[in-house]
Design a protein around this motif. Structure first.
Motif, PDB file in Angstrom:
ATOM      1  N   TYR A   9     -23.062  43.762  29.499  1.00 54.82           N
ATOM      2  CA  TYR A   9     -22.246  43.535  30.696  1.00 54.82           C
ATOM      3  C   TYR A   9     -21.961  44.837  31.436  1.00 54.82           C
ATOM      4  O   TYR A   9     -22.133  44.917  32.658  1.00 54.82           O
ATOM      5  N   ARG A  13     -22.935  45.783  35.194  1.00 51.94           N
ATOM      6  CA  ARG A  13     -21.840  46.067  36.133  1.00 51.94           C
ATOM      7  C   ARG A  13     -22.052  47.421  36.811  1.00 51.94           C
ATOM      8  O   ARG A  13     -21.957  47.539  38.033  1.00 51.94           O
ATOM      9  N   VAL A  37     -17.630  38.139  33.227  1.00 50.90           N
ATOM     10  CA  VAL A  37     -18.023  37.425  32.015  1.00 50.90           C
ATOM     11  C   VAL A  37     -17.102  36.220  31.894  1.00 50.90           C
ATOM     12  O   VAL A  37     -15.877  36.385  31.813  1.00 50.90           O
ATOM     13  N   LEU A  54     -21.622  35.818  33.974  1.00 48.28           N
ATOM     14  CA  LEU A  54     -22.365  35.809  32.712  1.00 48.28           C
ATOM     15  C   LEU A  54     -21.724  34.809  31.762  1.00 48.28           C
ATOM     16  O   LEU A  54     -20.500  34.808  31.589  1.00 48.28           O
TER      17      LEU A  54
END
Length: 162
Positions: A9, A13, A37, A54
């Motif tokens: 993640y 990002r 997320v 996500l």
């Protein structure tokens, strides 16, 4: 696995902030790159427009190797209503732009695994790596175009790691 998920993640990002600094989302009053997320945020009935979401959906572990290899599936949901200034008539172009951003965020297909329970985060001994995204079909939901891309993410389990 949490370290691998968090590392994946954060890599995406940080890469999105470079690929398209204008793609942001406000979460709890803070503006940040437009990727969240789902398991870490408040539940929403619909994917918010112009944001990557996500969702971790599958997990498998191969313990027959010298080190256990985790394979996780991450669905990346995104949607757009188009630009209000164009009455949404550019929604296809905007979805294609998000497709391109996702492809750019994926490369390179690895990142250092980090432990984010410490501050600052500490680098671990292994990497997180993944395959290129598999793009699902475009779905029309009223005035919105939506897509889900699936990514297989891999990480070796380090000693003492949960």
């Amino acid at each position: 696995m949490e370290n691998a998920k968090n590392s994946f993640y954060v890599a995406l990002r940080d890469r999105l902030a470079v690929v398209n600094p204008a793609r942001t989302v406000v979460v709890r009053g803070l503006a940040r790159p437009g990727i969240v997320v789902a398991e870490n945020e408040l539940v929403e009935a619909m994917t918010p427009p112009d944001v990557f979401v996500l969702r971790w959906t599958k997990l498998a572990a191969n313990s027959s190797l010298p080190e256990a290899l985790s394979e996780m599936e991450c669905e990346i949901h995104y949607a757009t209503d188009g630009n209000a200034d164009n009455a949404g008539m550019d929604r296809g172009r905007m979805l294609a732009a998000m497709d391109g951003e996702l492809l750019a965020m994926m490369q390179p297909y690895s990142t250092t695994k980090r432990n984010y329970t410490a501050s600052p985060a500490t680098a671990m001994q292994t990497s997180v790596f993944w395959l290129g995204p598999m793009f699902g079909p475009v779905k029309v939901n009223r005035e919105r175009l939506e897509r889900v891309a699936t990514v297989q993410v891999f990480s070796y389990q380090e000693p003492g790691e949960l």
